[in-house]
Design a protein around this motif. Structure first.
Motif, PDB file in Angstrom:
ATOM      1  N   SER A 142       1.959  -8.022  99.050  1.00  0.00           N
ATOM      2  CA  SER A 142       1.015  -9.150  98.914  1.00  0.00           C
ATOM      3  C   SER A 142       0.588  -9.354  97.472  1.00  0.00           C
ATOM      4  N   GLY A 143       1.503  -9.129  96.514  1.00  0.00           N
ATOM      5  CA  GLY A 143       1.197  -9.516  95.136  1.00  0.00           C
ATOM      6  C   GLY A 143       1.126 -11.030  95.053  1.00  0.00           C
ATOM      7  N   GLY A 182      -0.622  -6.753  91.684  1.00  0.00           N
ATOM      8  CA  GLY A 182      -1.085  -6.672  90.297  1.00  0.00           C
ATOM      9  C   GLY A 182      -2.269  -7.562  90.005  1.00  0.00           C
ATOM     10  N   ARG A 193      -5.660  -7.212  91.360  1.00  0.00           N
ATOM     11  CA  ARG A 193      -6.719  -6.558  92.133  1.00  0.00           C
ATOM     12  C   ARG A 193      -7.815  -6.033  91.209  1.00  0.00           C
ATOM     13  N   ILE A 228      14.053   0.452 100.628  1.00  0.00           N
ATOM     14  CA  ILE A 228      13.856  -0.047 102.002  1.00  0.00           C
ATOM     15  C   ILE A 228      15.066  -0.819 102.546  1.00  0.00           C
ATOM     16  N   ASN A 277       6.290  -1.122  92.459  1.00  0.00           N
ATOM     17  CA  ASN A 277       7.081  -2.032  91.616  1.00  0.00           C
ATOM     18  C   ASN A 277       7.076  -1.637  90.144  1.00  0.00           C
ATOM     19  N   LEU A 278       6.060  -0.880  89.726  1.00  0.00           N
ATOM     20  CA  LEU A 278       5.842  -0.625  88.296  1.00  0.00           C
ATOM     21  C   LEU A 278       6.592   0.643  87.871  1.00  0.00           C
ATOM     22  N   ILE A 307       5.117  -2.825  83.432  1.00  0.00           N
ATOM     23  CA  ILE A 307       4.264  -3.807  84.125  1.00  0.00           C
ATOM     24  C   ILE A 307       4.971  -5.151  84.315  1.00  0.00           C
ATOM     25  N   GLY A 346       4.027 -11.952  85.159  1.00  0.00           N
ATOM     26  CA  GLY A 346       2.831 -12.786  85.034  1.00  0.00           C
ATOM     27  C   GLY A 346       2.350 -13.233  86.396  1.00  0.00           C
TER      28      GLY A 346
HETATM   29  C1  LIG Z   1      -1.614  -2.951  83.765  1.00  0.00           C
HETATM   30  C2  LIG Z   1      -1.118  -4.350  84.018  1.00  0.00           C
HETATM   31  C3  LIG Z   1      -1.659  -5.409  83.300  1.00  0.00           C
HETATM   32  C4  LIG Z   1      -1.201  -6.701  83.511  1.00  0.00           C
HETATM   33  N1  LIG Z   1      -1.820  -7.746  82.869  1.00  0.00           N
HETATM   34  C5  LIG Z   1      -1.494  -9.022  83.181  1.00  0.00           C
HETATM   35  C6  LIG Z   1      -2.287 -10.104  82.724  1.00  0.00           C
HETATM   36  O1  LIG Z   1      -3.318  -9.904  82.072  1.00  0.00           O
HETATM   37  N2  LIG Z   1      -1.894 -11.355  83.055  1.00  0.00           N
HETATM   38  C7  LIG Z   1      -0.796 -11.606  83.850  1.00  0.00           C
HETATM   39  O2  LIG Z   1      -0.497 -12.772  84.136  1.00  0.00           O
HETATM   40  N3  LIG Z   1      -0.044 -10.584  84.332  1.00  0.00           N
HETATM   41  C8  LIG Z   1      -0.378  -9.314  84.033  1.00  0.00           C
HETATM   42  N4  LIG Z   1       0.320  -8.262  84.577  1.00  0.00           N
HETATM   43  C9  LIG Z   1       1.545  -8.548  85.349  1.00  0.00           C
HETATM   44  C10 LIG Z   1       1.237  -9.031  86.756  1.00  0.00           C
HETATM   45  O3  LIG Z   1       0.290  -8.208  87.360  1.00  0.00           O
HETATM   46  C11 LIG Z   1       2.536  -9.012  87.552  1.00  0.00           C
HETATM   47  O4  LIG Z   1       3.532  -9.753  86.859  1.00  0.00           O
HETATM   48  C12 LIG Z   1       2.340  -9.652  88.924  1.00  0.00           C
HETATM   49  O5  LIG Z   1       1.325  -8.995  89.636  1.00  0.00           O
HETATM   50  C13 LIG Z   1       3.637  -9.582  89.703  1.00  0.00           C
HETATM   51  O6  LIG Z   1       3.389 -10.052  90.983  1.00  0.00           O
HETATM   52  P1  LIG Z   1       4.349  -9.744  92.218  1.00  0.00           P
HETATM   53  O7  LIG Z   1       3.785 -10.490  93.363  1.00  0.00           O
HETATM   54  O8  LIG Z   1       5.735 -10.002  91.796  1.00  0.00           O
HETATM   55  O9  LIG Z   1       4.281  -8.181  92.484  1.00  0.00           O
HETATM   56  P2  LIG Z   1       3.098  -7.148  92.536  1.00  0.00           P
HETATM   57  O10 LIG Z   1       1.867  -7.725  91.972  1.00  0.00           O
HETATM   58  O11 LIG Z   1       3.661  -5.925  91.923  1.00  0.00           O
HETATM   59  O12 LIG Z   1       2.845  -6.924  94.090  1.00  0.00           O
HETATM   60  C14 LIG Z   1       3.740  -6.211  94.905  1.00  0.00           C
HETATM   61  C15 LIG Z   1       2.991  -5.724  96.115  1.00  0.00           C
HETATM   62  O13 LIG Z   1       3.921  -5.111  97.006  1.00  0.00           O
HETATM   63  C16 LIG Z   1       3.310  -3.974  97.589  1.00  0.00           C
HETATM   64  N5  LIG Z   1       4.373  -3.083  98.057  1.00  0.00           N
HETATM   65  C17 LIG Z   1       5.265  -2.380  97.306  1.00  0.00           C
HETATM   66  N6  LIG Z   1       6.097  -1.674  98.105  1.00  0.00           N
HETATM   67  C18 LIG Z   1       5.732  -1.952  99.386  1.00  0.00           C
HETATM   68  C19 LIG Z   1       6.214  -1.530 100.656  1.00  0.00           C
HETATM   69  N7  LIG Z   1       7.266  -0.707 100.783  1.00  0.00           N
HETATM   70  N8  LIG Z   1       5.587  -1.984 101.776  1.00  0.00           N
HETATM   71  C20 LIG Z   1       4.542  -2.839 101.669  1.00  0.00           C
HETATM   72  N9  LIG Z   1       4.045  -3.269 100.482  1.00  0.00           N
HETATM   73  C21 LIG Z   1       4.639  -2.842  99.351  1.00  0.00           C
HETATM   74  C22 LIG Z   1       2.506  -3.388  96.447  1.00  0.00           C
HETATM   75  O14 LIG Z   1       1.481  -2.528  96.923  1.00  0.00           O
HETATM   76  C23 LIG Z   1       1.949  -4.659  95.802  1.00  0.00           C
HETATM   77  O15 LIG Z   1       0.728  -5.023  96.376  1.00  0.00           O
HETATM   78  C24 LIG Z   1      -0.141  -6.953  84.424  1.00  0.00           C
HETATM   79  C25 LIG Z   1       0.394  -5.893  85.161  1.00  0.00           C
HETATM   80  C26 LIG Z   1      -0.110  -4.606  84.985  1.00  0.00           C
HETATM   81  C27 LIG Z   1       0.427  -3.492  85.813  1.00  0.00           C
END
Ligand SMILES: Cc1cc2nc3c(=O)[nH]c(=O)nc-3n(C[C@H](O)[C@H](O)[C@H](O)COP(=O)(O)OP(=O)(O)OC[C@H]3O[C@@H](n4cnc5c(N)ncnc54)[C@H](O)[C@@H]3O)c2cc1C
Length: 484
Positions: A23-24, A53, A55, A277, A420-421, A426, A464
């Motif tokens: 739920s990113g 990312g 939260r 998975i 994912n990290l 990040i 992002g």
């Molecule tokens: C320290 C840090 C600082 C950052 N700063 C910024 C910023 O200031 N601005 C910005 O725009 N971006 C920033 N980013 C980047 C941004 O957070 C990510 O690019 C974005 O969250 C990616 O979104 P996503 O939905 O692809 O994945 P994610 O946000 O990584 O979400 C993936 C989700 O999948 C869940 N998951 C993983 N494996 C499983 C599984 N097997 N079963 C069920 N659930 C699972 C995880 O728990 C997570 O909740 C930052 C990231 C980090 C780590």
């Protein structure tokens, strides 16, 4: 509210059109795009809160609301998907600081990016005209290039506007900054913004990251949600539920075989956790391609609870939501190259955000929080806290005396927090030219398994908080397997 554990899970077996794992922001975006068409969608999230990312939590002391990962959201503000959603109705309020980003130097001067391009240029002295020439046309052409910047590689709708952006974007930031600007404040400013790429600044396409982030400061702003990043995730989750979508938290998916039967499965996962998975279902060639996917540098993150605002030497820094601490262009370039090559910079480039100056709801009265990270080698285990605090003290003497609580996340902590990290990366994969448009493979959102898609930041347009990876993956699923 999201439901927890697997009694809900059982109830939804055989009743859904699409399943999203994670739920990113991209997972929630994908689920919303599918739910908007009236189809049934369920999201499974390993953590006990939604957002990935995006939260927030009381990481240091009670009453201090820190962002665990993302803090500042320029791409969320301009995201064509997020802009189209009624997120304000679901509690999202953007805060725009007076200065988007401030970049102090040792001689006491500070370069600032304001939302106003004219004000930004005016303060850059002899580089004022060069700044206008660079960002004026780009800012005006943003509506014509946003689909290309925030989308997968395809023939652009406005090829001339895109070519003008692309010709500069596909360069190393150091070269562009030196060619365009004659003096240090402007060069350092662009270098610091380009360093968000997590690549050495003498590598392409670091200029593109710098240009895109800099120009969205003028188009939308480097804003953050009132209450913290979690407010954005909560608004997305609440909107999804209003469309009939279901979210199940505290449920780690160990294998795609255990998912409810659905025509589409969208994984908000980077290649390594995806292989865990679904690897057993992929043909060996695709498995190998995912195994070859390159993760980049890691991040070392520190949050502080402070008993007052940061005592910046130059007060302009106190007007900025984000402050870049790393000195000159050459210093920043050296620090980024060291991390990329596996060494730890003595003077790391530090990205800092100070949201409570503009959102007092996130700390007890008169108290503040600060969020920083610096780049470190992939998987680093070295303690960077003293070096990060030294960089802050360099521009804000007396900072350490304000600290009443600290929380550190090393690369391994980040990976534990979110699978994912990998290695603390990040960006869910290095944003090198080779992995910019064909992330994680040339198939981008698709896999060889019909109905199984990737919707994470490991697909275009990449890192992002903007939800556009989720948007494009969902669109593909809707076209291919959810047509009727
Ligand atoms: C320290 C840090 C600082 C950052 N700063 C910024 C910023 O200031 N601005 C910005 O725009 N971006 C920033 N980013 C980047 C941004 O957070 C990510 O690019 C974005 O969250 C990616 O979104 P996503 O939905 O692809 O994945 P994610 O946000 O990584 O979400 C993936 C989700 O999948 C869940 N998951 C993983 N494996 C499983 C599984 N097997 N079963 C069920 N659930 C699972 C995880 O728990 C997570 O909740 C930052 C990231 C980090 C780590």
């Amino acid at each position: 509210m999201p439901q927890t554990r697997s009694n809900t899970y059982a109830r939804h077996m055989n009743q859904v059109d699409a399943v999203v794992v994670g739920s990113g922001p991209n997972g929630l975006a994908a689920a919303i795009v599918i739910a908007q068409t009236g189809r049934k969608v369920i999201v499974f999230e390993a953590a006990d809160t939604v957002g990935g990312g995006c939260r927030s939590a009381e990481l240091t002391l009670p009453g201090f609301q820190h962002d665990i990962c993302s803090a500042v959201h320029p791409f969320a503000v301009v995201s064509p998907l997020f802009r189209s959603l009624p997120l304000a109705v679901h509690g999202l309020e953007w805060i725009t600081p007076p200065v988007m980003v401030a970049h102090p130097l040792d001689n006491g001067c500070v370069a600032c990016v304001y939302q106003s391009l004219a004000q930004t240029a005016d303060e850059l002295g002899s580089d004022s005209a060069a700044y206008r020439r660079l960002f004026g046309p780009l800012t005006r052409s943003w509506p014509n290039i946003e689909q290309s910047v925030l989308g997968p590689l395809k023939w652009p709708r406005h090829p001339i506007a895109m070519a003008k952006f692309g010709v500069r974007a596909l360069q190393p930031a150091v070269g562009l900054a030196r060619r365009v600007f004659g003096r240090e404040p402007a060069r350092a400013l662009l270098g610091g913004i380009a360093a968000h790429s997590m690549l050495p600044l003498d590598m392409p396409p670091t200029a593109g990251v710098g240009l895109a982030l800099n120009l969205v400061a003028h188009v939308g702003g480097w804003c953050f949600p009132r209450g913290g990043a979690q407010s954005l995730a909560n608004a997305l989750a609440s909107h999804l539920q209003s469309l009939g979508g279901t979210i199940v938290t505290s449920t780690t998916i160990a294998s795609v075989d255990e998912l409810p039967k659905a025509r589409a499965v969208l994984c908000d996962l980077s290649p390594r956790p995806l292989l865990r998975i679904a690897g057993h279902r992929f043909p060996p060639r695709f498995r190998r391609a995912l195994e070859r996917y390159r993760y980049g540098m890691g991040a070392y993150k520190v949050d502080w609870a402070l008993d007052g605002p940061i005592p910046w030497r130059n007060p302009a820094c106190a007007l900025a939501g984000t402050v870049h601490l790393g000195g000159t262009l050459d210093e920043i370039a050296a620090s980024e190259r060291e991390s990329w090559e596996g060494r730890h910079a003595a003077h790391p480039f530090v990205l800092l955000s100070q949201p409570t100056l503009f959102d007092p709801s996130r700390a007890p009265q008169g108290r503040h929080i600060a969020w920083t990270y610096c780049h470190v080698p992939h998987g680093s285990e070295i303690d960077m806290l003293p070096r990060i605090e030294r960089q802050i003290e360099r521009f804000a003497p007396g900072f350490r005396k304000r600290v009443i609580g600290r929380a550190v996340m090393q690369p391994a902590d980040l990976e534990r927090h979110n699978a994912n990290l990998v290695g603390g990366d990040i960006a869910a994969g290095a944003t090198t030219l080779g992995q910019l448009f064909t992330r994680p493979t040339w198939r981008t959102y698709s896999t060889p398994l019909r109905g199984l898609y990737i919707c994470s930041a490991s697909t275009p347009p990449g890192v992002g908080v903007h939800g556009m990876c989720g948007y494009f993956a969902a669109r593909r699923a809707l076209q291919e397997v959810l047509r009727d």
